[in-house]
Design a protein around this motif. Structure first.
Motif, PDB file in Angstrom:
ATOM      1  N   UNK A  72       0.841  -1.209   0.000  1.00  0.00           N
ATOM      2  CA  UNK A  72       0.000   0.000   0.000  1.00  0.00           C
ATOM      3  C   UNK A  72       0.868   1.249   0.000  1.00  0.00           C
ATOM      4  N   UNK A  73       1.921   1.233   0.813  1.00  0.00           N
ATOM      5  CA  UNK A  73       2.793   2.415   0.880  1.00  0.00           C
ATOM      6  C   UNK A  73       3.506   2.650  -0.453  1.00  0.00           C
ATOM      7  N   UNK A  74       3.925   1.560  -1.100  1.00  0.00           N
ATOM      8  CA  UNK A  74       4.593   1.717  -2.394  1.00  0.00           C
ATOM      9  C   UNK A  74       3.619   2.261  -3.441  1.00  0.00           C
ATOM     10  N   UNK A  75       2.417   1.711  -3.467  1.00  0.00           N
ATOM     11  CA  UNK A  75       1.418   2.190  -4.431  1.00  0.00           C
ATOM     12  C   UNK A  75       1.072   3.656  -4.139  1.00  0.00           C
ATOM     13  N   UNK A  76       0.960   3.991  -2.854  1.00  0.00           N
ATOM     14  CA  UNK A  76       0.659   5.379  -2.475  1.00  0.00           C
ATOM     15  C   UNK A  76       1.759   6.327  -2.970  1.00  0.00           C
ATOM     16  N   UNK A  77       3.003   5.896  -2.835  1.00  0.00           N
ATOM     17  CA  UNK A  77       4.126   6.726  -3.318  1.00  0.00           C
ATOM     18  C   UNK A  77       4.037   6.931  -4.833  1.00  0.00           C
ATOM     19  N   UNK A  78       3.729   5.871  -5.549  1.00  0.00           N
ATOM     20  CA  UNK A  78       3.619   5.972  -7.018  1.00  0.00           C
ATOM     21  C   UNK A  78       2.435   6.862  -7.410  1.00  0.00           C
ATOM     22  N   UNK A  79       1.318   6.722  -6.676  1.00  0.00           N
ATOM     23  CA  UNK A  79       0.133   7.536  -6.996  1.00  0.00           C
ATOM     24  C   UNK A  79       0.409   9.021  -6.709  1.00  0.00           C
TER      25      UNK A  79
END
Length: 321
Positions: free
Chosen positions: A54-61
């Motif tokens: 989730x944190x990685x996806x949040x960073x990409x978003x």
């Protein structure tokens, strides 16, 4: 005489714009601050408990939203991400470090773009401006360095807008690094089937960032122990840290290369990549907190879509700027 004064002022402007962001980092963040906001420390708040995926996806978003929407959405994201540092362990201190690092990024980003932006780009960015406001005219030979001859107010605004696309990406990436262990990153990459060679490279990179600042800090302190600045006036002694940092670069690189060699030997002796996959005793779990993280991600994606539909997208001219 006037020409000489113009030359001096031009060089002062150039050096001021280049040096101030670096001095902000050296004196207000410091090597200790950089080390603290680039290494993992355990904690129990929301960001620490989120699933690494989730944190990685949040960073990409966050990166995608900042890149595809108007600059002030990036500014709002920057403010929100800055405030989220208060939720970390030693949050106030880390917020201070992140604040000055962000300020340095914005100043440095603005200056790295403004003097190099040609009028043809500015005309696209500011179609309603009939005549640009000239702040300073550089000597003609500055064009050899890529400078436009005239520095305008619109170029500075354009640089500031672009810098706000970089700042939230930097803050979200640092949040990911400071709240996620190397083991969790490894498990996350393994779970989403990232090749182990890439996972290993990413982990080494993340591990090396705080290590660089630790070695740099040690090298600088050793120079002061050996008498650097001894007997000098206080104002000169404090400025010598810049010299000490430059002197510490070579020893730091030597230690890093030695560390890289030892790491390679260690990986070989442990049979790294002897088998196509590895096993893990710990499974990453999806908890209720991750649903809140997922909601934030969805909200950001909707924000980006709505902003683009309403004309607040990345395209030039910046409608609504």
């Amino acid at each position: 005489m006037n020409n000489l004064v113009d030359q001096i002022i031009s060089w002062v402007i150039v050096l001021y714009g280049s040096a101030v962001p670096a001095l902000f980092v050296i004196f207000l963040v410091g090597i200790t601050g950089l080390r603290e906001i680039t290494r993992y420390e355990s904690g129990n708040t929301f960001l620490y408990k989120l699933n690494p995926v989730i944190k990685l996806v949040l960073t990409i978003v966050v990166m995608t939203v900042a890149a595809t929407t108007i600059w002030w959405i990036g500014a709002i994201l920057t403010l929100i991400l800055l405030l989220s540092y208060l939720t970390l362990n030693e949050g106030v201190r880390k917020f201070g470090y992140a604040f000055f690092l962000t300020l340095s990024t914005i100043l440095g980003g603005t200056w790295s773009i403004a003097p190099y932006t040609p009028p043809s780009i500015l005309q696209l960015a500011f179609p309603n401006v009939k005549q640009f406001t000239v702040i300073w005219t550089f000597p003609s030979y500055f064009q050899v360095m890529g400078y436009e001859q005239q520095l305008t107010l619109e170029a500075l605004i354009y640089g500031l807008q672009t810098a706000f696309r970089v700042a939230p990406v930097l803050l979200s990436a640092l949040l990911f690094i400071t709240t996620t262990t190397g083991s969790d990153i490894f498990r996350m990459f393994t779970k989403i089937k990232i090749p182990i060679a890439i996972t290993f490279s990413v982990l080494v990179g993340i591990r090396m960032i705080p290590r660089i600042f630790e070695l740099l800090d040690t090298s600088v302190k050793m120079q002061y122990i050996r008498g650097l600045g001894y007997g000098k006036p206080r104002i000169i002694s404090s400025l010598l840290i810049v010299y000490a940092i430059f002197e510490a670069i070579i020893p730091t690189m030597v230690y890093l290369f030695r560390g890289a060699k030892n790491l390679a030997i260690s990986a070989d002796t442990r049979g790294f990549r002897a088998y196509p996959s590895r096993t893990s005793l710990v499974e990453l779990k999806f908890t209720s907190l991750d649903y809140y993280g997922l909601m934030i991600i969805v909200a950001l994606i909707i924000l980006a879509i709505v902003a683009n539909l309403l004309g607040f997208g990345r395209t030039i001219p910046y409608v609504g700027a």
